[in-house]
Enzyme design. Structure first.
Site, PDB file in Angstrom:
ATOM      1  N   LYS A   1       5.222   3.991  -4.349  1.00 23.38           N
ATOM      2  CA  LYS A   1       5.507   4.003  -2.909  1.00 23.38           C
ATOM      3  C   LYS A   1       6.790   3.220  -2.606  1.00 23.38           C
ATOM      4  O   LYS A   1       7.649   3.684  -1.840  1.00 23.38           O
ATOM      5  CB  LYS A   1       4.316   3.416  -2.119  1.00 23.38           C
ATOM      6  CG  LYS A   1       3.114   4.355  -2.072  1.00 23.38           C
ATOM      7  CD  LYS A   1       1.828   3.664  -1.619  1.00 23.38           C
ATOM      8  CE  LYS A   1       0.644   4.620  -1.764  1.00 23.38           C
ATOM      9  NZ  LYS A   1      -0.664   3.976  -1.509  1.00 23.38           N
TER      10      LYS A   1
ATOM     11  N   GLN B   1      -3.278  -1.656  -0.056  1.00 25.89           N
ATOM     12  CA  GLN B   1      -3.698  -0.740  -1.119  1.00 25.89           C
ATOM     13  C   GLN B   1      -5.211  -0.848  -1.367  1.00 25.89           C
ATOM     14  O   GLN B   1      -5.750  -1.936  -1.498  1.00 25.89           O
ATOM     15  CB  GLN B   1      -2.913  -1.055  -2.403  1.00 25.89           C
ATOM     16  CG  GLN B   1      -3.187  -0.083  -3.539  1.00 25.89           C
ATOM     17  CD  GLN B   1      -2.746   1.348  -3.219  1.00 25.89           C
ATOM     18  OE1 GLN B   1      -1.691   1.575  -2.640  1.00 25.89           O
ATOM     19  NE2 GLN B   1      -3.581   2.313  -3.569  1.00 25.89           N
TER      20      GLN B   1
ATOM     21  N   ASP C   1      -1.524   4.781   7.250  1.00 27.59           N
ATOM     22  CA  ASP C   1      -2.584   5.426   6.473  1.00 27.59           C
ATOM     23  C   ASP C   1      -3.508   6.253   7.372  1.00 27.59           C
ATOM     24  O   ASP C   1      -4.249   7.109   6.884  1.00 27.59           O
ATOM     25  CB  ASP C   1      -3.429   4.368   5.748  1.00 27.59           C
ATOM     26  CG  ASP C   1      -3.063   4.244   4.269  1.00 27.59           C
ATOM     27  OD1 ASP C   1      -2.386   5.150   3.733  1.00 27.59           O
ATOM     28  OD2 ASP C   1      -3.458   3.240   3.647  1.00 27.59           O
TER      29      ASP C   1
END
Lengths: 291, 291
Positions: free
Chosen positions: A52, A96, A119
């Protein structure tokens, strides 16, 4: 007969679009910024976080990696999130998954500013998805699946779609997208308790498989001409592979592909889209913050 | 053959349970309170508000009716909502729908304290429903439908359920409840864009009709032995009726009932449940506020 959907190519297209938006933002003096919080040393998580951050660098995005030790407390993580919420250079924040067991992941997600929740897991964004309010962030994987269907020319309106799996990461948001006024599909959500699963799948014009079981969708479960989106990323032992394993999807690809009008391979299908949609959400967040 | 689900009887059962909870709260010095805000003079809305207030009185709940003129401004309504949010005597707030056109209903719903949103329409409660967080409020009509299925002994787990309609008032929350870990049904959401709607309905063990079209579900669309929940409340002209109309559901009851293992009549099916679940949500809110 089968049309293989090239997830890498579609992801490149999405990222090229993002590049143009990033250029426009830079002309206004804004560099979109993504913060990735990694708690602990999980090797797979490290790989994901690394890719990422690397993708951000490639595209000229500002990125920040915050690493916390495996014994970090809930308060430690919340403190980092609060700082990032207040940081004008940061437009997107993700923690994460999965964090170590002492961390209450739901509470962390709720602490993220919904306007930076790239997200799409914050309850406010979940509600916006259900309410078809496009100002929210759609979770990256189902958003990527919708884009793949679109790019492959698969008509969702009026189609029978079957979503295998009912998680809030993929299954439910995917179903909500497909049944929305934009998707207009007739959507069935099937799962571990579904009886006659093969029959349910066989009636589908579109199958989205997200159940995490290698090769679960077999050829007899797929109608001739169906489009199949394979969200699965499963490790199976393979002595012939350098690492001793290979990655396969939830679909028995070799047997299913010949029957399909369109199908995503694994790897190279949904996978590359997830990170592209994350970048896309981050750019959207930066645009909204500077509108 | 057919088993008529008596919505009045089930509603009485729900209200009897509420009565016990209300008794316990009173012993702690708490009287659950519901505030109903009515903007304007819509005759149907007046009837609904009247019956809610009357039901509260019957059960010994505190209720408050706030009537605002038809030309009330958004600010007027928001001021009332804010006062009710701050009022310890009020545990549940609802603003009767639909308000006059100058009122932004979504913004009003968002202004209600989610802990007092007994209609279950606030985004925070929408998200809790999707996330299967039982601390939220489930919209009254789909909650009532679930209870009717349970009381009628209809097993949802593993059943094929078809929900007709995709509104956030009934269709989507109903689908989310049926597909949750508690419902465990295989759920298909069908709607105006669904092709072969009759085929889709015919595979259902459970049909929930919420499309607002009188007699839409005909006998040929229903599998022998299916359970049918009719959410429709439609006025149709009827010169033989005293008022010149009668109320019918979305299901062609006379033709469909003989095929069903269970069916709700209209009126007397889902209707009485909606107000019972509203009372139930208000009592839940009062319990949570005093936990």
């Amino acid at each position: 007969m089968s049309k293989i959907i090239d997830g890498k190519a579609v992801a490149e297209k999405v990222l090229a679009e993002c590049g143009q938006q990033i250029e426009r933002l830079k002309n206004q003096g804004v560099i979109p910024g993504l913060a990735v919080v990694l708690v602990g040393e999980d090797p797979a998580s490290k790989v994901y976080v690394g890719s990422k951050v690397r993708k951000c660098a490639e595209l000229g995005l500002h990125s920040r990696k915050i690493e916390l030790p495996v014994d970090a407390t809930q308060e430690d993580v919340l403190t980092v999130v609060k700082e990032l919420n207040a940081d004008d250079q940061i437009h997107g924040i993700l923690v994460q998954s999965p964090p170590p067991p002492q961390i209450d992941e739901d509470a962390i997600v709720r602490a993220i500013d919904p306007a930076k929740d790239v997200d799409g897991f914050h309850p406010e964004n979940v509600a916006k998805l259900a309410l078809e309010d496009s100002s929210g962030f759609v979770p990256c994987t189902p958003a990527g699946c919708m884009r793949l269907l679109k790019e492959a020319g698969v008509e969702t309106s009026g189609a029978e779609a079957v979503v295998l799996g009912r998680s809030m990461i993929v299954g439910k948001p995917m179903a909500l997208l497909l049944m929305s006024k934009e998707g207009n599909a007739t959507v069935t959500v099937a799962h571990s308790r579904t009886k006659e699963l093969a029959d349910v799948c066989r009636r589908a014009d579109i199958i989205v498989a997200a159940i995490g079981r290698p090769g679960f969708v077999t050829a007899d479960m797929v109608k001739e001409g169906a489009a199949v989106i394979d969200v699965g990323i499963n490790r199976v032992d393979d002595d012939s592979a350098k690492r001793g394993y290979r990655i396969v999807g939830d679909v028995d690809y070799d047997a299913v592909a010949p029957k399909c009008s369109a199908i995503t391979p694994v790897p190279g299908g949904v996978g590359p889209m997830t990170i592209a949609m994350l970048i896309s959400n981050t750019v959207k967040a930066a645009e909204a913050a500077n509108a």
